[in-house]
Design a protein around this motif. Structure first.
Motif, mmCIF file in Angstrom:
data_model
loop_
_atom_site.group_PDB
_atom_site.id
_atom_site.type_symbol
_atom_site.label_atom_id
_atom_site.label_comp_id
_atom_site.label_asym_id
_atom_site.label_seq_id
_atom_site.Cartn_x
_atom_site.Cartn_y
_atom_site.Cartn_z
ATOM 1 N N ARG A 26 28.785 -4.366 -23.121
ATOM 2 C CA ARG A 26 29.611 -3.206 -22.804
ATOM 3 C C ARG A 26 29.828 -3.077 -21.294
ATOM 4 N NH1 ARG A 26 27.536 -3.155 -27.278
ATOM 5 N NH2 ARG A 26 28.068 -1.860 -29.074
ATOM 6 N N MET A 27 28.868 -3.536 -20.525
ATOM 7 C CA MET A 27 29.002 -3.487 -19.076
ATOM 8 C C MET A 27 29.960 -4.555 -18.560
ATOM 9 S SD MET A 27 27.412 -1.155 -17.289
ATOM 10 C CE MET A 27 27.440 -2.004 -15.710
ATOM 11 N N LEU A 28 29.959 -5.723 -19.178
ATOM 12 C CA LEU A 28 30.666 -6.873 -18.616
ATOM 13 C C LEU A 28 31.900 -7.307 -19.403
ATOM 14 C CD1 LEU A 28 27.444 -8.925 -17.793
ATOM 15 C CD2 LEU A 28 28.883 -7.698 -16.151
ATOM 16 N N GLY A 29 31.964 -6.978 -20.698
ATOM 17 C CA GLY A 29 33.102 -7.398 -21.510
ATOM 18 C C GLY A 29 33.177 -8.902 -21.694
ATOM 19 N N THR A 64 18.540 -4.549 -16.775
ATOM 20 C CA THR A 64 19.779 -5.181 -17.242
ATOM 21 C C THR A 64 20.995 -4.480 -16.648
ATOM 22 O OG1 THR A 64 18.742 -5.866 -19.325
ATOM 23 C CG2 THR A 64 21.144 -5.791 -19.288
ATOM 24 N N GLY A 65 20.948 -3.156 -16.598
ATOM 25 C CA GLY A 65 22.042 -2.401 -16.002
ATOM 26 C C GLY A 65 22.252 -2.772 -14.539
ATOM 27 N N ARG A 66 21.150 -2.909 -13.799
ATOM 28 C CA ARG A 66 21.244 -3.257 -12.375
ATOM 29 C C ARG A 66 21.836 -4.661 -12.202
ATOM 30 N NH1 ARG A 66 16.660 -1.668 -11.103
ATOM 31 N NH2 ARG A 66 17.161 0.224 -9.918
ATOM 32 N N ILE A 67 21.423 -5.592 -13.042
ATOM 33 C CA ILE A 67 21.956 -6.964 -12.977
ATOM 34 C C ILE A 67 23.462 -6.956 -13.258
ATOM 35 C CG2 ILE A 67 21.938 -9.216 -14.144
ATOM 36 C CD1 ILE A 67 18.882 -8.690 -14.603
ATOM 37 N N CYS A 68 23.871 -6.199 -14.273
ATOM 38 C CA CYS A 68 25.293 -6.131 -14.629
ATOM 39 C C CYS A 68 26.104 -5.473 -13.517
ATOM 40 C CB CYS A 68 25.474 -5.356 -15.930
ATOM 41 S SG CYS A 68 24.846 -6.209 -17.393
ATOM 42 N N LEU A 69 25.541 -4.447 -12.892
ATOM 43 C CA LEU A 69 26.235 -3.787 -11.786
ATOM 44 C C LEU A 69 26.459 -4.783 -10.646
ATOM 45 C CD1 LEU A 69 27.398 -1.214 -10.529
ATOM 46 C CD2 LEU A 69 25.084 -0.655 -9.734
ATOM 47 N N ASP A 70 25.455 -5.586 -10.351
ATOM 48 C CA ASP A 70 25.596 -6.602 -9.302
ATOM 49 C C ASP A 70 26.699 -7.599 -9.656
ATOM 50 O OD1 ASP A 70 23.594 -5.439 -7.831
ATOM 51 O OD2 ASP A 70 22.031 -6.843 -8.476
ATOM 52 N N ASP A 119 37.034 -1.800 -18.432
ATOM 53 C CA ASP A 119 37.372 -2.764 -17.385
ATOM 54 C C ASP A 119 38.090 -2.103 -16.211
ATOM 55 O OD1 ASP A 119 36.284 -5.153 -18.145
ATOM 56 O OD2 ASP A 119 38.106 -5.981 -19.024
ATOM 57 N N SER A 120 38.746 -0.973 -16.475
ATOM 58 C CA SER A 120 39.525 -0.311 -15.420
ATOM 59 C C SER A 120 38.672 0.611 -14.549
ATOM 60 C CB SER A 120 40.672 0.503 -16.048
ATOM 61 O OG SER A 120 40.167 1.645 -16.727
ATOM 62 N N LEU A 121 37.416 0.839 -14.934
ATOM 63 C CA LEU A 121 36.548 1.753 -14.196
ATOM 64 C C LEU A 121 35.916 1.070 -12.988
ATOM 65 C CD1 LEU A 121 34.624 3.373 -17.191
ATOM 66 C CD2 LEU A 121 36.648 4.277 -16.030
ATOM 67 N N ALA A 122 35.551 1.869 -12.002
ATOM 68 C CA ALA A 122 34.745 1.355 -10.893
ATOM 69 C C ALA A 122 33.379 0.943 -11.450
ATOM 70 C CB ALA A 122 34.576 2.432 -9.828
ATOM 71 N N PRO A 123 32.740 -0.078 -10.884
ATOM 72 C CA PRO A 123 31.457 -0.552 -11.415
ATOM 73 C C PRO A 123 30.419 0.554 -11.624
ATOM 74 C CG PRO A 123 32.273 -2.136 -9.838
ATOM 75 C CD PRO A 123 33.207 -0.966 -9.791
ATOM 76 N N VAL A 124 30.272 1.470 -10.642
ATOM 77 C CA VAL A 124 29.251 2.516 -10.784
ATOM 78 C C VAL A 124 29.631 3.519 -11.877
ATOM 79 C CG1 VAL A 124 28.257 2.335 -8.479
ATOM 80 C CG2 VAL A 124 30.286 3.772 -8.838
ATOM 81 N N ASP A 141 17.229 8.404 -14.566
ATOM 82 C CA ASP A 141 16.891 6.977 -14.562
ATOM 83 C C ASP A 141 18.043 6.125 -14.039
ATOM 84 O OD1 ASP A 141 14.464 7.672 -15.635
ATOM 85 O OD2 ASP A 141 14.991 7.139 -17.700
ATOM 86 N N ILE A 142 19.265 6.620 -14.191
ATOM 87 C CA ILE A 142 20.442 5.861 -13.738
ATOM 88 C C ILE A 142 20.653 6.029 -12.240
ATOM 89 C CG2 ILE A 142 22.933 5.539 -14.040
ATOM 90 C CD1 ILE A 142 22.614 6.774 -16.854
ATOM 91 N N ALA A 143 20.335 7.211 -11.711
ATOM 92 C CA ALA A 143 20.613 7.530 -10.309
ATOM 93 C C ALA A 143 20.075 6.494 -9.313
ATOM 94 C CB ALA A 143 20.072 8.930 -9.983
ATOM 95 N N PRO A 144 18.814 6.013 -9.464
ATOM 96 C CA PRO A 144 18.331 5.021 -8.498
ATOM 97 C C PRO A 144 19.124 3.717 -8.528
ATOM 98 C CG PRO A 144 16.503 6.000 -9.727
ATOM 99 C CD PRO A 144 17.763 6.417 -10.416
ATOM 100 N N ILE A 145 19.685 3.358 -9.674
ATOM 101 C CA ILE A 145 20.443 2.108 -9.787
ATOM 102 C C ILE A 145 21.720 2.196 -8.957
ATOM 103 C CG2 ILE A 145 21.532 0.465 -11.372
ATOM 104 C CD1 ILE A 145 19.818 1.601 -13.617
#
Length: 291
Positions: A26-29, A64-70, A119-124, A141-145
């Motif tokens: 869902r993060m990366l498509g 996993t969320g942090r890796i996908c954000l990167d 896909d159209s959203l900003a990464p954060v 829990d999401i805020a530090p990421i």
């Protein structure tokens, strides 16, 4: 780390693998990038001291969320923002040969149209929405990421939610979906322009992703989409009804080779969005489960 403790850690990780794959997808498509992100999560787990971690599943989800954000930020930095005609990797399965793992994936799948919006959203924004709205991860829990306060993170998710909820909810009844898709297919086979227009929403959007061929396109409007009926007519005799992210779709197999995949978003008994993937290199891999 001893062999026994490594084995135990591996077992606990495997219990979370399906969930982590769902988060990454869902993060990366992208199914291949999602697998890479999950594997990187495992590598980081092996290198980490988790003796003080009380909720391993939550820890793995945020990693996993942090890796996908990167990865999303890296795409942006390299100028690899998805084009308007990009269709995310679909989950394609046969209607009658679902194995338990595929059934679980389909039951937990999100529509391809939603992935296009993500896909159209900003990464954060994507991270905040996916983790909170789709997987119930607390904003604390999401805020530090995303390196923001919980309140600012809530605003990121709120902005994303407005984009996602901008359209009416799609039809979810498979029988009704199939009825409308088969009406479309019948009209396409016969080249019946008026019947095609009748099953399309007046503002229907067609997104066609042909990959590196350069023939991708974005088309809006029932009459304009129906004008391409000659393309549908040529493929219609070779199609198989499949599931695309849990919804009824069509896979064209001229000479037994996957040539195009069509997914439908249906709202109010009309087709409101068509996503067509005709990138043969991607289709060979993505349609393997359906064949």
């Amino acid at each position: 780390m001893s062999s026994a403790s490594t084995d135990t850690l591996a077992e606990r990780f495997e219990e979370s693998r399906g969930h982590l794959r769902a988060v990454a997808y869902r993060m990366l498509g992208s199914l291949s990038e999602a697998e890479d992100a999950v594997q990187e999560t495992w590598l980081r787990l092996q290198r980490s001291d988790i003796s003080a971690v009380e909720n391993l599943g939550g820890w793995l989800t945020t990693v996993t969320g942090r890796i996908c954000l990167d990865l999303l930020r890296s795409r942006k930095a390299r100028g690899e923002e998805p084009l308007e005609t990009h269709v995310p990797d679909p989950l394609v399965t046969s209607l009658d040969t679902l194995d338990p793992e595929q059934q679980a994936l389909q039951a937990d799948s999100v529509g391809l149209a939603l992935l296009v919006v993500l896909d159209s959203l900003a990464p954060v924004e994507r991270l905040a929405f996916v983790l909170h709205d789709l997987f119930a991860v607390p904003f604390d829990d999401i805020a530090p990421i995303v390196e923001r306060t919980p309140a600012a993170t809530r605003q990121l998710a709120s902005r994303a939610r407005r984009r996602v909820q901008g359209a009416p909810p799609p039809e979810t009844d498979p029988a009704r979906q199939r009825e409308i898709v088969e009406a479309f297919l019948s009209a396409a086979r016969e080249g019946d322009f008026e019947r095609l227009v009748a099953v399309l929403d007046p503002d229907v959007l067609l997104r066609a992703d042909a990959g590196a061929t350069g023939l991708s396109r974005l088309v809006r409007g029932a009459h304009t989409v129906a004008s391409g009926a000659i393309t549908f007519q040529r493929m219609a005799p070779h199609v198989r009804v499949v599931l695309v992210n849990g919804a009824i779709g069509l896979l064209a197999l001229p000479e037994g080779r996957p040539a195009s995949l069509m997914s439908f978003t249906i709202t109010g008994a009309k087709i409101t969005e068509l996503n067509i993937l005709s990138d043969e290199d991607r289709l060979k891999t993505l349609t393997r489960a359906a064949l």
